[in-house]
Scaffold this motif. Structure first.
Motif, PDB file in Angstrom:
ATOM      1  N   LYS A  77      57.397 -69.571  94.795  1.00 43.80           N
ATOM      2  CA  LYS A  77      56.786 -69.958  96.075  1.00 43.80           C
ATOM      3  C   LYS A  77      57.408 -71.242  96.614  1.00 43.80           C
ATOM      4  O   LYS A  77      57.620 -71.370  97.822  1.00 43.80           O
ATOM      5  CB  LYS A  77      55.272 -70.108  95.910  1.00 43.80           C
ATOM      6  N   GLU A  78      57.680 -72.188  95.723  1.00 40.33           N
ATOM      7  CA  GLU A  78      58.301 -73.437  96.166  1.00 40.33           C
ATOM      8  C   GLU A  78      59.707 -73.210  96.704  1.00 40.33           C
ATOM      9  O   GLU A  78      60.210 -73.982  97.526  1.00 40.33           O
ATOM     10  CB  GLU A  78      58.312 -74.452  95.031  1.00 40.33           C
ATOM     11  N   LEU A  79      60.332 -72.128  96.258  1.00 37.39           N
ATOM     12  CA  LEU A  79      61.649 -71.759  96.778  1.00 37.39           C
ATOM     13  C   LEU A  79      61.539 -70.988  98.099  1.00 37.39           C
ATOM     14  O   LEU A  79      62.557 -70.610  98.684  1.00 37.39           O
ATOM     15  CB  LEU A  79      62.400 -70.911  95.744  1.00 37.39           C
ATOM     16  N   GLY A  80      60.301 -70.767  98.539  1.00 41.23           N
ATOM     17  CA  GLY A  80      60.093 -70.157  99.851  1.00 41.23           C
ATOM     18  C   GLY A  80      59.837 -68.672  99.852  1.00 41.23           C
ATOM     19  O   GLY A  80      59.854 -68.031 100.911  1.00 41.23           O
ATOM     20  N   TYR A  81      59.552 -68.090  98.682  1.00 32.70           N
ATOM     21  CA  TYR A  81      59.367 -66.649  98.591  1.00 32.70           C
ATOM     22  C   TYR A  81      57.890 -66.251  98.605  1.00 32.70           C
ATOM     23  O   TYR A  81      57.027 -66.998  98.146  1.00 32.70           O
ATOM     24  CB  TYR A  81      59.987 -66.111  97.303  1.00 32.70           C
ATOM     25  N   SER A  82      57.656 -65.057  99.105  1.00 38.30           N
ATOM     26  CA  SER A  82      56.367 -64.401  98.956  1.00 38.30           C
ATOM     27  C   SER A  82      56.406 -63.649  97.632  1.00 38.30           C
ATOM     28  O   SER A  82      57.322 -62.846  97.398  1.00 38.30           O
ATOM     29  CB  SER A  82      56.118 -63.432 100.116  1.00 38.30           C
ATOM     30  N   VAL A  83      55.456 -63.897  96.758  1.00 38.54           N
ATOM     31  CA  VAL A  83      55.520 -63.390  95.387  1.00 38.54           C
ATOM     32  C   VAL A  83      54.484 -62.287  95.164  1.00 38.54           C
ATOM     33  O   VAL A  83      53.316 -62.429  95.548  1.00 38.54           O
ATOM     34  CB  VAL A  83      55.275 -64.525  94.371  1.00 38.54           C
ATOM     35  N   GLU A  84      54.915 -61.214  94.540  1.00 34.78           N
ATOM     36  CA  GLU A  84      54.003 -60.155  94.110  1.00 34.78           C
ATOM     37  C   GLU A  84      53.652 -60.375  92.644  1.00 34.78           C
ATOM     38  O   GLU A  84      54.537 -60.604  91.813  1.00 34.78           O
ATOM     39  CB  GLU A  84      54.650 -58.785  94.284  1.00 34.78           C
ATOM     40  N   LYS A  85      52.352 -60.296  92.349  1.00 33.68           N
ATOM     41  CA  LYS A  85      51.861 -60.439  90.978  1.00 33.68           C
ATOM     42  C   LYS A  85      51.324 -59.088  90.533  1.00 33.68           C
ATOM     43  O   LYS A  85      50.419 -58.533  91.163  1.00 33.68           O
ATOM     44  CB  LYS A  85      50.765 -61.503  90.927  1.00 33.68           C
ATOM     45  N   GLN A  86      51.877 -58.565  89.456  1.00 34.00           N
ATOM     46  CA  GLN A  86      51.577 -57.194  89.028  1.00 34.00           C
ATOM     47  C   GLN A  86      50.962 -57.224  87.633  1.00 34.00           C
ATOM     48  O   GLN A  86      51.608 -57.602  86.661  1.00 34.00           O
ATOM     49  CB  GLN A  86      52.873 -56.391  89.033  1.00 34.00           C
ATOM     50  N   ALA A  87      49.704 -56.833  87.527  1.00 33.22           N
ATOM     51  CA  ALA A  87      48.987 -56.884  86.254  1.00 33.22           C
ATOM     52  C   ALA A  87      49.126 -55.578  85.485  1.00 33.22           C
ATOM     53  O   ALA A  87      49.240 -54.495  86.072  1.00 33.22           O
ATOM     54  CB  ALA A  87      47.510 -57.172  86.500  1.00 33.22           C
ATOM     55  N   PHE A  88      49.121 -55.691  84.159  1.00 31.24           N
ATOM     56  CA  PHE A  88      49.079 -54.501  83.297  1.00 31.24           C
ATOM     57  C   PHE A  88      48.446 -54.908  81.975  1.00 31.24           C
ATOM     58  O   PHE A  88      48.438 -56.088  81.609  1.00 31.24           O
ATOM     59  CB  PHE A  88      50.478 -53.911  83.085  1.00 31.24           C
ATOM     60  N   ASN A  89      47.912 -53.938  81.259  1.00 31.36           N
ATOM     61  CA  ASN A  89      47.132 -54.223  80.059  1.00 31.36           C
ATOM     62  C   ASN A  89      47.789 -53.685  78.805  1.00 31.36           C
ATOM     63  O   ASN A  89      48.539 -52.695  78.833  1.00 31.36           O
ATOM     64  CB  ASN A  89      45.730 -53.621  80.170  1.00 31.36           C
ATOM     65  N   SER A  90      47.463 -54.324  77.678  1.00 34.82           N
ATOM     66  CA  SER A  90      47.874 -53.824  76.372  1.00 34.82           C
ATOM     67  C   SER A  90      46.884 -52.767  75.908  1.00 34.82           C
ATOM     68  O   SER A  90      45.873 -52.489  76.584  1.00 34.82           O
ATOM     69  CB  SER A  90      47.913 -54.971  75.361  1.00 34.82           C
ATOM     70  N   LEU A  91      47.150 -52.186  74.745  1.00 35.47           N
ATOM     71  CA  LEU A  91      46.222 -51.199  74.180  1.00 35.47           C
ATOM     72  C   LEU A  91      44.875 -51.827  73.855  1.00 35.47           C
ATOM     73  O   LEU A  91      43.862 -51.128  73.739  1.00 35.47           O
ATOM     74  CB  LEU A  91      46.822 -50.593  72.909  1.00 35.47           C
ATOM     75  N   TYR A  92      44.868 -53.154  73.717  1.00 38.05           N
ATOM     76  CA  TYR A  92      43.631 -53.866  73.376  1.00 38.05           C
ATOM     77  C   TYR A  92      43.020 -54.547  74.601  1.00 38.05           C
ATOM     78  O   TYR A  92      42.221 -55.484  74.477  1.00 38.05           O
ATOM     79  CB  TYR A  92      43.920 -54.900  72.279  1.00 38.05           C
TER      80      TYR A  92
END
Length: 419
Positions: A77-92
């Motif tokens: 973000k400080e470099l000026g980008y729009s950031v996508e945050k993508q969540a995923f889960n472990s087996l636990y």
């Protein structure tokens, strides 16, 4: 069996043929000064060291890995980008995240046999995982582990590209991806790839993967196991060859003391488990996030460090440095992967250069310049306009057919490809 000739040829090509070459510089800034290739300063190395210091025990799905990911997001973000945050889960049901930015290029043209043209998008993925295999409960108090090589160095390279790629006039759409949970069967890379539409997957020309480029004796670029199929070997290794071209054409060896090696080990063995013997050449048995794209039959270029010259697959080492043999020459995934320790080991009285900075900057430069070679599947808008202006001229790829060795000298495609 081990081929001594291969070793002698590769060493000679990479290490001796650069002698006597003139310094190649880019354009000046108008005041007569010279701009050297990959002159990106200490930004990437500084970020890598700060990242490793703040979050040394960023094991997959841990709280510290999550905090490290937030640091990456903030920097994007400080470099000026729009950031996508993508969540995923472990087996636990533990959660990790990918962080990525998409930089849109100008696009390409595809021309059919009748001369009809259509607009198309082509895509490049550049990725590095940011987790470590060791967590806080795995660390012996005698050591100062922080995963600087595996894989804060790859993250530093990713951030250097993010900071510098704005200076390029891109045709490709470029994704820069920080993968979470890379040490858990490349979970972040699997999540990212599965989230793409079929059209987006089909548009990918190449995936560049950066992993552990700091600690090993040499920096290598490799293609994927999908290139072991002889019927598509060149197609799957073309971007790898273009990366060699960048190192050679810009004399990175003589200019920056950076050599990009290719694996010419030559051991005959079944590398991919299909029952057919392969030549261990221009591929790596070291696994990383590229595996997901390799399995999807996408060309990959994988950057890592080690020493690939050995006579038996069981003898692989990352380093022959006598100060780094506590774990049989391995550094990644060991306690020796420490900023404090490695910086002291790599100090040279004859050379005040920072190995981490040199490697991050030059790998970043090679990736960006390879991206500028264009697509093997479409024409850039400039190429298309040239075709309209000179319709009798057969359009050619922006890449060259010369295969380069590592900032040294060019060698024939036959020699390099092992054909």
């Amino acid at each position: 069996m081990y081929k001594n000739g291969f070793i002698k040829k590769a060493v000679a090509v990479v290490m001796t043929a650069v002698m006597g070459m003139n310094l190649l510089c880019g354009c000046g800034d108008g005041d007569g000064s010279e701009v050297l290739p990959a002159a990106f300063g200490s930004y990437g190395a500084d970020f890598a060291r700060e990242f490793a210091k703040k979050y040394p025990y960023r094991r997959s799905f841990s709280e510290e890995e999550n905090a490290a990911g937030i640091m990456i997001e903030k920097e994007f973000k400080e470099l000026g980008y729009s950031v996508e945050k993508q969540a995923f889960n472990s087996l636990y049901e533990q959660t990790s995240y990918n962080y990525y930015v998409k930089i849109e290029g100008k696009g390409f043209k595809q021309v059919d046999s009748k001369g009809n043209a259509k607009d198309v998008r082509r895509t490049v993925i550049v990725g590095a995982h940011y987790d470590t295999i060791l967590g806080i409960h795995d660390i012996n108090d005698e050591y100062s582990y922080d995963g600087i090589s595996d894989n804060a160095s790859g993250v530093g390279c990713l951030m250097t590209i993010a900071s510098q790629i704005k200076n390029y006039d891109l045709d490709f759409d470029v994704y820069l991806v920080a993968f979470g949970a890379g040490n858990e069967n490349y979970a972040g890379a699997r999540k990212f790839y599965s989230s793409l539409s079929e059209e987006e997957k089909a548009s990918i020309d190449v995936m560049f993967c950066i992993d552990g480029i700091y600690a090993g004796d040499k920096v290598y670029a490799s293609a994927g196991f999908n290139s072991l199929d002889l019927s598509k070997k060149y197609m799957m290794r073309r971007k790898l060859y273009q990366a060699y071209d960048v190192a050679y054409d810009n004399t990175l060896g003589s200019t920056n003391d950076f050599y990009l090696y290719y694996n010419e080990c030559g051991i005959i063995t079944d590398l991919n488990g299909d029952g057919v013997d392969d030549i261990y050449r221009e591929v790596s048995t070291v696994k990383s996030d590229y595996v997901v794209f390799d399995e999807a039959d996408i060309p990959i270029v994988f950057f890592d460090s080690g020493d690939y010259f050995f006579d038996d697959m069981s003898k692989f080492k990352e380093t022959k440095n006598l100060n780094l043999q506590e774990f049989d020459g391995m550094i990644s995934n060991t306690y020796l992967d420490s900023s404090e320790f490695l910086r002291e080991v790599f100090k040279s009285k004859k050379d005040d250069s920072d190995r981490l900075e040199v490697r991050i900057n030059n790998v970043s430069y090679i990736i960006m310049e390879t991206i500028m070679k264009g697509s093997d599947n479409a024409l850039t808008l400039t190429e298309y306009q040239n075709l309209l202006n000179e319709p009798t001229v057969e359009p050619t790829s922006t890449g060259t057919s010369t295969v380069s060795s590592a900032g040294g000298t060019s060698v024939s495609e036959t020699d390099t490809a092992g054909s």
